[in-house]
Design an enzyme around this catalytic site. Structure first.
Site, PDB file in Angstrom:
ATOM      1  N   SER A   1      15.374  -6.495  10.824  1.00 17.14           N
ATOM      2  CA  SER A   1      14.178  -7.283  10.936  1.00 17.14           C
ATOM      3  C   SER A   1      14.835  -8.668   9.881  1.00 17.14           C
ATOM      4  O   SER A   1      15.276  -8.281   8.773  1.00 17.14           O
ATOM      5  CB  SER A   1      13.044  -6.685  10.103  1.00 17.14           C
ATOM      6  OG  SER A   1      12.255  -7.578   9.578  1.00 17.14           O
TER       7      SER A   1
ATOM      8  N   HIS B   1      14.343  -8.110  15.462  1.00 12.21           N
ATOM      9  CA  HIS B   1      12.972  -7.716  15.201  1.00 12.21           C
ATOM     10  C   HIS B   1      12.486  -8.996  14.322  1.00 12.21           C
ATOM     11  O   HIS B   1      12.530  -9.236  13.144  1.00 12.21           O
ATOM     12  CB  HIS B   1      12.677  -6.378  14.284  1.00 12.21           C
ATOM     13  CG  HIS B   1      11.482  -5.812  14.022  1.00 12.21           C
ATOM     14  ND1 HIS B   1      10.745  -5.322  15.074  1.00 12.21           N
ATOM     15  CD2 HIS B   1      10.709  -5.925  12.957  1.00 12.21           C
ATOM     16  CE1 HIS B   1       9.329  -4.965  14.654  1.00 12.21           C
ATOM     17  NE2 HIS B   1       9.416  -5.398  13.356  1.00 12.21           N
TER      18      HIS B   1
ATOM     19  N   ASP C   1       8.951 -10.504  12.717  1.00 10.98           N
ATOM     20  CA  ASP C   1       7.840 -10.113  11.886  1.00 10.98           C
ATOM     21  C   ASP C   1       6.866 -11.487  11.949  1.00 10.98           C
ATOM     22  O   ASP C   1       7.315 -12.358  11.183  1.00 10.98           O
ATOM     23  CB  ASP C   1       8.026  -9.339  10.511  1.00 10.98           C
ATOM     24  CG  ASP C   1       8.440  -8.065  10.873  1.00 10.98           C
ATOM     25  OD1 ASP C   1       8.165  -7.358  11.385  1.00 10.98           O
ATOM     26  OD2 ASP C   1       9.605  -7.801  10.092  1.00 10.98           O
TER      27      ASP C   1
ATOM     28  N   MET D   1       3.587 -12.836  10.761  1.00 10.49           N
ATOM     29  CA  MET D   1       2.286 -12.369  10.104  1.00 10.49           C
ATOM     30  C   MET D   1       1.367 -13.752   9.975  1.00 10.49           C
ATOM     31  O   MET D   1       2.114 -14.956   9.653  1.00 10.49           O
ATOM     32  CB  MET D   1       2.515 -12.058   8.542  1.00 10.49           C
ATOM     33  CG  MET D   1       3.696 -10.873   8.824  1.00 10.49           C
ATOM     34  SD  MET D   1       4.035 -10.229   7.216  1.00 10.49           S
ATOM     35  CE  MET D   1       5.365  -9.000   7.444  1.00 10.49           C
TER      36      MET D   1
ATOM     37  N   HIS E   1       7.013  -8.636  16.588  1.00 15.37           N
ATOM     38  CA  HIS E   1       6.125  -7.660  16.010  1.00 15.37           C
ATOM     39  C   HIS E   1       4.972  -8.519  15.458  1.00 15.37           C
ATOM     40  O   HIS E   1       5.082  -9.113  14.266  1.00 15.37           O
ATOM     41  CB  HIS E   1       6.742  -6.682  15.007  1.00 15.37           C
ATOM     42  CG  HIS E   1       5.645  -5.764  14.221  1.00 15.37           C
ATOM     43  ND1 HIS E   1       6.158  -5.191  13.042  1.00 15.37           N
ATOM     44  CD2 HIS E   1       4.383  -5.595  14.448  1.00 15.37           C
ATOM     45  CE1 HIS E   1       5.043  -4.434  12.599  1.00 15.37           C
ATOM     46  NE2 HIS E   1       4.022  -4.622  13.576  1.00 15.37           N
TER      47      HIS E   1
ATOM     48  N   MET F   1       1.698  -9.190  13.627  1.00 12.98           N
ATOM     49  CA  MET F   1       0.688  -8.825  12.654  1.00 12.98           C
ATOM     50  C   MET F   1      -0.340  -9.812  12.345  1.00 12.98           C
ATOM     51  O   MET F   1      -0.400 -10.720  11.458  1.00 12.98           O
ATOM     52  CB  MET F   1       1.409  -8.402  11.213  1.00 12.98           C
ATOM     53  CG  MET F   1       2.195  -7.031  11.323  1.00 12.98           C
ATOM     54  SD  MET F   1       3.384  -6.809  10.223  1.00 12.98           S
ATOM     55  CE  MET F   1       4.900  -7.763  10.976  1.00 12.98           C
TER      56      MET F   1
ATOM     57  N   MET G   1       3.993   2.631  12.300  1.00 17.23           N
ATOM     58  CA  MET G   1       4.409   2.166  10.956  1.00 17.23           C
ATOM     59  C   MET G   1       4.561   3.223   9.888  1.00 17.23           C
ATOM     60  O   MET G   1       3.751   4.088   9.922  1.00 17.23           O
ATOM     61  CB  MET G   1       3.263   0.834  10.589  1.00 17.23           C
ATOM     62  CG  MET G   1       3.100  -0.222  11.585  1.00 17.23           C
ATOM     63  SD  MET G   1       4.529  -1.161  11.526  1.00 17.23           S
ATOM     64  CE  MET G   1       4.756  -1.838   9.764  1.00 17.23           C
TER      65      MET G   1
ATOM     66  N   ASP H   1       9.204   1.729  11.967  1.00 16.14           N
ATOM     67  CA  ASP H   1       9.255   0.419  11.238  1.00 16.14           C
ATOM     68  C   ASP H   1       8.728   0.531   9.740  1.00 16.14           C
ATOM     69  O   ASP H   1       7.462   0.880   9.532  1.00 16.14           O
ATOM     70  CB  ASP H   1       8.517  -0.919  11.802  1.00 16.14           C
ATOM     71  CG  ASP H   1       8.571  -2.347  11.487  1.00 16.14           C
ATOM     72  OD1 ASP H   1       9.481  -2.168  10.325  1.00 16.14           O
ATOM     73  OD2 ASP H   1       7.854  -3.207  11.625  1.00 16.14           O
TER      74      ASP H   1
HETATM   75  C1  DX5 Z   1       6.654  -4.690   7.583  1.00 16.15           C
HETATM   76  C2  DX5 Z   1       7.372  -5.247   8.714  1.00 16.15           C
HETATM   77  C3  DX5 Z   1       8.721  -4.738   8.752  1.00 16.15           C
HETATM   78  C4  DX5 Z   1       9.852  -5.031   7.755  1.00 16.15           C
HETATM   79  C5  DX5 Z   1      10.638  -3.927   7.535  1.00 16.15           C
HETATM   80  O1  DX5 Z   1       5.420  -5.150   7.830  1.00 16.15           O
HETATM   81  O2  DX5 Z   1       6.849  -4.921   9.974  1.00 16.15           O
HETATM   82  O3  DX5 Z   1       9.331  -4.947   9.932  1.00 16.15           O
HETATM   83  O4  DX5 Z   1      10.370  -6.093   7.825  1.00 16.15           O
HETATM   84  O5  DX5 Z   1      11.433  -4.221   6.358  1.00 16.15           O
HETATM   85  P1  DX5 Z   1      12.022  -2.806   5.442  1.00 16.15           P
HETATM   86  O6  DX5 Z   1      13.065  -2.132   6.410  1.00 16.15           O
HETATM   87  O7  DX5 Z   1      12.555  -3.601   4.417  1.00 16.15           O
HETATM   88  O8  DX5 Z   1      10.757  -1.824   5.283  1.00 16.15           O
HETATM   89 ZN    ZN Z   2       8.106  -5.059  11.704  1.00 15.51          ZN
END
Ligand code: DX5
Ligand code: ZN
Length: 219
Positions: free
Chosen positions: A7, A31, A33, A35, A64, A66, A135, A174
């Site tokens: 990520s 990956h 993310d 948000m 991903h 969110m 998660m 994740d």
């Molecule tokens: C959190 C994200 C993850 C995050 C993981 O909401 O969905 O993908 O980047 O980061 P680490 O591996 O540091 O927990």
């Molecule tokens: Zn993620």
């Protein structure tokens, strides 16, 4: 089969091309993310910014989402070229239709479950999806600690996937994945692993991806 998906949430955003280059040889997916500051209390990449990252990335992108409105927007990430698009069950009013829109736009479909969401709620839509994302932290931020209490949910998903779907649905974990916790996630039945801070905080991120793969490949 083990898939490692670094990520870039906590990577150097001012030099993403350089950051991706550090892990591209060793990784399966990038990956991404997304948000929106509504579904989670943090904002990362817009659709426009995601489009640019997807087109710059030498790795296939595992998006991903969110975001609060996946039913309207998820397929746009597929049209932008993401190889896989995962949305949250908690944010969707019509998950089967959204899954089908993503598939029609040419991407694999993933559905993510926050820690408090039980696996059995996915039963009506398992037939439409390619990946379940359990998660192992509350979504929103990188660098949180792995919730080992999510492993029974992973094991429950693995059983159902093997019994009813011939093992064809990928099972992703994740949050908080390290050289130690990846072993627990693999033992519980995961085959696809996201790792953010453990990879990008390592002195050699590419080597860390290889070490993670190795740790997950030992039974
Ligand atoms: C959190 C994200 C993850 C995050 C993981 O909401 O969905 O993908 O980047 O980061 P680490 O591996 O540091 O927990
Ligand atoms: Zn993620």
């Amino acid at each position: 089969m083990v898939r490692i998906c670094p990520s870039i949430l906590n990577a150097d955003r001012s030099n993403l091309v350089g950051e991706i280059a550090k892990i591209s040889k060793e990784s399966d997916y990038l990956h991404l993310d997304v948000m929106d500051n509504i579904f989670v209390p943090n904002k990362t990449f817009t659709l426009e910014e995601s489009r640019k990252i997807i087109s710059d990335s030498v790795l296939p992108v595992d998006a991903h989402l969110m975001i609060a409105n996946p039913d309207q927007e998820a397929h746009l990430y597929a049209l932008a070229g993401a190889s896989s698009v995962t949305f949250h069950l908690e944010a969707s009013l019509q998950p089967a239709a959204t899954a089908s829109n993503i598939s029609q736009a040419g991407a694999r479909v993933g559905i993510a479950l926050k820690p408090a969401t039980p696996f059995h709620l996915l039963a009506p839509i398992m037939q439409y999806i390619d990946m379940v994302l359990v998660m192992s932290v509350e979504p929103g931020f990188g660098g949180q600690s792995f919730m080992s209490e999510m492993m029974p949910k992973v094991a429950e998903a693995r059983l159902e996937i093997d019994e009813k779907y011939f093992g064809k649905i990928w099972l992703q974990v994740d949050g908080g994945i390290t050289l130690q916790t990846i072993v627990a996630a693999k033992r519980a039945g995961a085959d696809t692993f996201v790792a953010g801070s453990s990879v990008f905080n390592a002195p050699d991120p590419g080597e860390m991806v290889a070490l993670l793969r190795n740790a997950a490949s030992i039974n």
